[in-house]
Design a protein around this motif. Structure first.
Motif, mmCIF file in Angstrom:
data_model
loop_
_atom_site.group_PDB
_atom_site.id
_atom_site.type_symbol
_atom_site.label_atom_id
_atom_site.label_comp_id
_atom_site.label_asym_id
_atom_site.label_seq_id
_atom_site.Cartn_x
_atom_site.Cartn_y
_atom_site.Cartn_z
ATOM 1 N N VAL A 92 0.830 -1.210 0.000
ATOM 2 C CA VAL A 92 0.000 0.000 0.000
ATOM 3 C C VAL A 92 0.860 1.253 0.000
ATOM 4 O O VAL A 92 0.590 2.214 -0.736
ATOM 5 N N ASN A 93 1.910 1.260 0.802
ATOM 6 C CA ASN A 93 2.779 2.439 0.868
ATOM 7 C C ASN A 93 3.540 2.653 -0.430
ATOM 8 O O ASN A 93 3.833 3.797 -0.803
ATOM 9 N N ALA A 94 3.888 1.588 -1.124
ATOM 10 C CA ALA A 94 4.541 1.736 -2.429
ATOM 11 C C ALA A 94 3.601 2.417 -3.417
ATOM 12 O O ALA A 94 4.015 3.298 -4.195
ATOM 13 N N THR A 97 3.197 6.107 -2.302
ATOM 14 C CA THR A 97 4.384 6.884 -2.648
ATOM 15 C C THR A 97 4.413 7.206 -4.132
ATOM 16 O O THR A 97 4.742 8.327 -4.544
ATOM 17 N N ALA A 98 4.027 6.224 -4.946
ATOM 18 C CA ALA A 98 3.991 6.458 -6.391
ATOM 19 C C ALA A 98 2.955 7.506 -6.762
ATOM 20 O O ALA A 98 3.113 8.241 -7.738
ATOM 21 N N ALA A 99 1.882 7.584 -5.951
ATOM 22 C CA ALA A 99 0.822 8.564 -6.215
ATOM 23 C C ALA A 99 1.084 9.898 -5.514
ATOM 24 O O ALA A 99 0.252 10.806 -5.586
ATOM 25 N N GLY A 100 2.221 10.000 -4.811
ATOM 26 C CA GLY A 100 2.548 11.240 -4.123
ATOM 27 C C GLY A 100 1.778 11.465 -2.842
ATOM 28 O O GLY A 100 1.642 12.598 -2.374
ATOM 29 N N GLN A 101 1.267 10.382 -2.244
ATOM 30 C CA GLN A 101 0.492 10.475 -1.011
ATOM 31 C C GLN A 101 1.340 10.042 0.184
ATOM 32 O O GLN A 101 2.315 9.302 0.032
ATOM 33 N N PRO A 102 0.984 10.517 1.391
ATOM 34 C CA PRO A 102 1.765 10.129 2.579
ATOM 35 C C PRO A 102 1.608 8.646 2.894
ATOM 36 O O PRO A 102 0.590 8.025 2.589
ATOM 37 N N ARG A 103 2.627 8.083 3.532
ATOM 38 C CA ARG A 103 2.610 6.686 3.916
ATOM 39 C C ARG A 103 1.673 6.457 5.102
ATOM 40 O O ARG A 103 1.352 7.392 5.842
ATOM 41 N N ILE A 104 1.226 5.235 5.260
ATOM 42 C CA ILE A 104 0.348 4.879 6.375
ATOM 43 C C ILE A 104 0.998 3.761 7.169
ATOM 44 O O ILE A 104 1.933 3.105 6.700
ATOM 45 N N GLU A 105 0.503 3.551 8.366
ATOM 46 C CA GLU A 105 0.955 2.452 9.201
ATOM 47 C C GLU A 105 -0.242 1.608 9.629
ATOM 48 O O GLU A 105 -1.308 2.154 9.926
ATOM 49 N N ILE A 106 -0.062 0.319 9.624
ATOM 50 C CA ILE A 106 -1.109 -0.600 10.068
ATOM 51 C C ILE A 106 -0.620 -1.258 11.352
ATOM 52 O O ILE A 106 0.363 -2.004 11.343
ATOM 53 N N ASN A 107 -1.287 -0.965 12.475
ATOM 54 C CA ASN A 107 -0.855 -1.546 13.741
ATOM 55 C C ASN A 107 -1.453 -2.932 13.940
ATOM 56 O O ASN A 107 -2.242 -3.413 13.123
ATOM 57 N N GLY A 108 -1.061 -3.565 15.034
ATOM 58 C CA GLY A 108 -1.512 -4.926 15.290
ATOM 59 C C GLY A 108 -3.011 -5.039 15.447
ATOM 60 O O GLY A 108 -3.615 -6.038 15.030
ATOM 61 N N PHE A 109 -3.641 -4.024 16.060
ATOM 62 C CA PHE A 109 -5.091 -4.059 16.259
ATOM 63 C C PHE A 109 -5.813 -4.082 14.920
ATOM 64 O O PHE A 109 -6.704 -4.917 14.681
ATOM 65 N N VAL A 110 -5.428 -3.166 14.035
ATOM 66 C CA VAL A 110 -6.075 -3.087 12.715
ATOM 67 C C VAL A 110 -5.814 -4.357 11.916
ATOM 68 O O VAL A 110 -6.726 -4.911 11.287
#
Length: 242
Positions: A92-94, A97-110
């Motif tokens: 998802v982050n790749a 990044t290609a679309a010029g959007q900020p990266r996200i994080e997926i934690n253990g709960f999600v």
């Protein structure tokens, strides 16, 4: 550190207040139940849609749903959790990044909620598909002949009549969901199992805390079984009047 716990009794070690670890175990249990419940509800929604598509969708839709249910039942949940926690964010982050959007994080709960919901959806699809097959076609056709809206048919006829057949399977799926939360320990998410391991590691009382975690899972299982038994009795009582 462990020497400080050496002379403590079991009741002191399991105390809800420090230096006891009972509060940590209960916090882990609450988090486990939150993940299990959210994943279970998502799975039910997916299952309802999937069962409907498998019964009334076109050949392509039915084949796609069959691929989904077959793949999910074939791949271990642990592998799916690792994919959701490590591989999916990377992909998802790749793309972001290609679309010029900020990266996200997926934690253990999600990750836990998504994986449990995804897995539960596949099993719930088959449970609900079988239950829907038990609803007499004549009841549906009679409602359609009176011009009832499809949602009203589902709410007033299909759902009440499929529940007696579906609840035993849905009960098992809920218990599976509660136990699958223990797999989140592998990604460092503090649910009940990891909380018990942390307590055992800190105090060196492994047997006590792992047994305490097992007892909490057993309590959840017994209470859940009682709840679903009540629901089954209500559903079966209503079914006799259909």
């Amino acid at each position: 550190m462990a020497t400080a716990y050496r002379d403590m009794s079991a009741s002191e070690l399991l105390s809800l207040t420090p230096p006891g670890w009972g509060g940590v175990l209960l916090d882990g249990l609450i988090v486990s139940l939150q993940v299990a419940l959210l994943g279970y509800l998502i799975g039910l929604c997916i299952g309802l849609v999937g069962a409907t598509l498998k019964r009334s969708g076109g050949p392509v839709i039915r084949d796609l749903m069959s691929v989904y249910t077959t793949l999910v039942r074939a791949i271990p949940e642990l592998v799916l959790i690792l994919l959701a926690y490590f591989a999916m964010p990377e992909l998802v982050n790749a793309l972001l990044t290609a679309a010029g959007q900020p990266r996200i994080e997926i934690n253990g709960f999600v990750a836990g909620v998504l994986v449990i919901g995804f897995v539960q959806g596949a099993y719930a699809t088959e449970v609900l598909r079988g239950a829907m097959a038990s609803v007499p076609v004549g009841h549906i056709e009679a409602a359609q002949s009176f011009g009832m809206h499809p949602w009203r048919i589902f709410h007033r006829i299909t759902l009440p009549e499929l529940l007696p057949s579906a609840l035993p399977g849905l009960s098992n799926l809920w218990l599976i969901a509660t136990k699958d939360t223990a797999l989140l320990a592998v990604v460092g998410f503090t649910e009940l199992t990891l909380a018990a391991r942390q307590a055992a590691g800190a105090t060196k009382h492994h047997f006590l805390f792992l047994m305490a975690a097992g007892a909490l899972y057993l309590i959840v299982t017994l209470l859940s079984a009682q709840l679903f038994r009540v629901l089954e009795n209500r559903a079966n009582r209503g079914a006799r009047h259909v």
